[in-house]
Design a protein around this motif. Structure first.
Motif, PDB file in Angstrom:
ATOM      1  N   MET A 154       0.824  -1.204   0.000  1.00  8.83           N
ATOM      2  CA  MET A 154       0.000   0.000   0.000  1.00  8.83           C
ATOM      3  C   MET A 154       0.863   1.262   0.000  1.00  8.83           C
ATOM      4  O   MET A 154       0.505   2.275  -0.607  1.00  8.83           O
ATOM      5  CB  MET A 154      -0.915   0.002   1.217  1.00  8.83           C
ATOM      6  N   VAL A 155       2.007   1.192   0.658  1.00  8.91           N
ATOM      7  CA  VAL A 155       2.910   2.341   0.694  1.00  8.91           C
ATOM      8  C   VAL A 155       3.390   2.686  -0.712  1.00  8.91           C
ATOM      9  O   VAL A 155       3.578   3.865  -1.050  1.00  8.91           O
ATOM     10  CB  VAL A 155       4.103   2.060   1.636  1.00  8.91           C
ATOM     11  N   LYS A 156       3.577   1.680  -1.559  1.00  5.11           N
ATOM     12  CA  LYS A 156       4.009   1.942  -2.933  1.00  5.11           C
ATOM     13  C   LYS A 156       2.970   2.756  -3.694  1.00  5.11           C
ATOM     14  O   LYS A 156       3.311   3.707  -4.412  1.00  5.11           O
ATOM     15  CB  LYS A 156       4.271   0.614  -3.649  1.00  5.11           C
ATOM     16  N   PHE A 157       1.703   2.410  -3.513  1.00  4.45           N
ATOM     17  CA  PHE A 157       0.649   3.161  -4.200  1.00  4.45           C
ATOM     18  C   PHE A 157       0.527   4.574  -3.629  1.00  4.45           C
ATOM     19  O   PHE A 157       0.246   5.525  -4.368  1.00  4.45           O
ATOM     20  CB  PHE A 157      -0.686   2.428  -4.083  1.00  4.45           C
ATOM     21  N   MET A 158       0.728   4.726  -2.338  1.00  7.33           N
ATOM     22  CA  MET A 158       0.720   6.061  -1.737  1.00  7.33           C
ATOM     23  C   MET A 158       1.841   6.906  -2.309  1.00  7.33           C
ATOM     24  O   MET A 158       1.649   8.083  -2.666  1.00  7.33           O
ATOM     25  CB  MET A 158       0.840   5.959  -0.215  1.00  7.33           C
ATOM     26  N   THR A 159       3.021   6.313  -2.398  1.00 12.21           N
ATOM     27  CA  THR A 159       4.175   7.040  -2.941  1.00 12.21           C
ATOM     28  C   THR A 159       3.936   7.422  -4.388  1.00 12.21           C
ATOM     29  O   THR A 159       4.228   8.541  -4.822  1.00 12.21           O
ATOM     30  CB  THR A 159       5.443   6.191  -2.819  1.00 12.21           C
ATOM     31  N   TRP A 160       3.367   6.494  -5.174  1.00 10.96           N
ATOM     32  CA  TRP A 160       3.058   6.779  -6.583  1.00 10.96           C
ATOM     33  C   TRP A 160       2.083   7.943  -6.699  1.00 10.96           C
ATOM     34  O   TRP A 160       2.312   8.887  -7.466  1.00 10.96           O
ATOM     35  CB  TRP A 160       2.465   5.539  -7.240  1.00 10.96           C
ATOM     36  N   ALA A 161       0.990   7.909  -5.953  1.00  6.21           N
ATOM     37  CA  ALA A 161      -0.027   8.950  -6.048  1.00  6.21           C
ATOM     38  C   ALA A 161       0.521  10.307  -5.635  1.00  6.21           C
ATOM     39  O   ALA A 161       0.245  11.338  -6.266  1.00  6.21           O
ATOM     40  CB  ALA A 161      -1.235   8.582  -5.181  1.00  6.21           C
ATOM     41  N   GLN A 162       1.313  10.336  -4.567  1.00  3.96           N
ATOM     42  CA  GLN A 162       1.849  11.611  -4.087  1.00  3.96           C
ATOM     43  C   GLN A 162       2.910  12.157  -5.025  1.00  3.96           C
ATOM     44  O   GLN A 162       3.033  13.378  -5.188  1.00  3.96           O
ATOM     45  CB  GLN A 162       2.398  11.420  -2.673  1.00  3.96           C
TER      46      GLN A 162
END
Length: 255
Positions: A154-162
């Motif tokens: 989930m952290v990967k998707f957060m990093t991608w979106a931000q």
């Protein structure tokens, strides 16, 4: 392809959504509406609409907060990545099932009722179908997420979106190794954003900005736009009142 869909396509979709919505509001403000079919048949509409809209709003708010909130905020609040992911799966799963049931009822109603079908455009049915597919894909990510309960995925998707939101290069690399269901979910979500200016989904912006506009910018009255190219000619007040006075002085048949 990964770079295009997750590094370039997000900017295309968001740009079309924002600029296209502004252009539609300025060019055709009378089309800025939901075109509700409640007047044609109220049966099953209320419960279906409530389930669908509440579920979608919870999902949208959860994605917005979950993806765009900086990771250090969760760390400061002592919320572990695993706890955040479990909360997202449980809350998102419940809201997704609600929205899917409500959306399915709305689709069945719109597809089978002859009166509603005749008043429905291709865009009305098409965007609802895409939303249902998106809900199915979102629910399909839940079993996959259980396999990564530590929250690092989930952290990967957060990093991608931000990184996308802050215009940082290399964002697509963070989702390169993600499961296919996640990638399809993201691409279809961006496509729905791209289609917003061309469908009834524009009414979402009205629910957000209309109250602020009339409360803060134009309190006390509502602006109504006219399609006339030029103003109507002014009417002489004496001409308008004279026939009324003459008519009032004429005796009635009873007299």
């Amino acid at each position: 392809m990964n770079t295009f869909f997750f590094g370039i396509y997000p900017y295309i979709a968001l740009s079309v959504m924002f600029l296209g919505s502004i252009a539609r509001y300025e060019r055709d403000p009378f089309t800025w509406k939901t075109s509700s079919s409640q007047m044609l048949r109220r049966r099953h509409f209320v419960i279906a609409s409530i389930l669908f809209h509440v579920g979608v709003l919870v999902i949208f708010a959860g994605h917005l907060v979950g993806l765009l909130t900086p990771i250090w905020v969760f760390d400061m609040l002592h919320v572990s990545h695993g706890a955040k992911q479990i909360l997202a799966m449980v809350a998102g799963g419940i809201a997704g099932v609600m929205a899917l049931i409500g959306g399915g009822m709305l689709m069945y109603r719109r597809w089978t009722d002859p009166r509603i079908r005749l008043t429905s455009s291709f865009a009305d049915i098409g965007i609802l179908a895409l939303l249902l597919v998106q809900l199915l894909l979102g629910l399909g990510t839940v079993p996959v997420s259980w396999q990564h309960a530590d929250g690092h995925e989930m952290v990967k998707f957060m990093t991608w979106a931000q990184m996308i939101w802050t215009f940082q290069p290399g964002a697509a690399d963070y989702v390169a190794g993600a499961a296919l269901v996640f990638k399809l979910h993201i691409v279809l979500g961006l496509t729905i954003f791209l289609l917003v200016p061309f469908t009834r989904l524009v009414h979402i912006a009205s629910g957000i900005f209309a109250p602020l506009r009339y409360l803060l910018l134009r309190p006390g009255y509502q602006i109504v736009r006219s399609r006339r190219a030029s103003a109507l000619p002014e009417r002489d007040a004496t001409v308008v009142k004279k026939p009324r006075i003459v008519a009032a002085k004429q005796p009635s048949a009873a007299e």
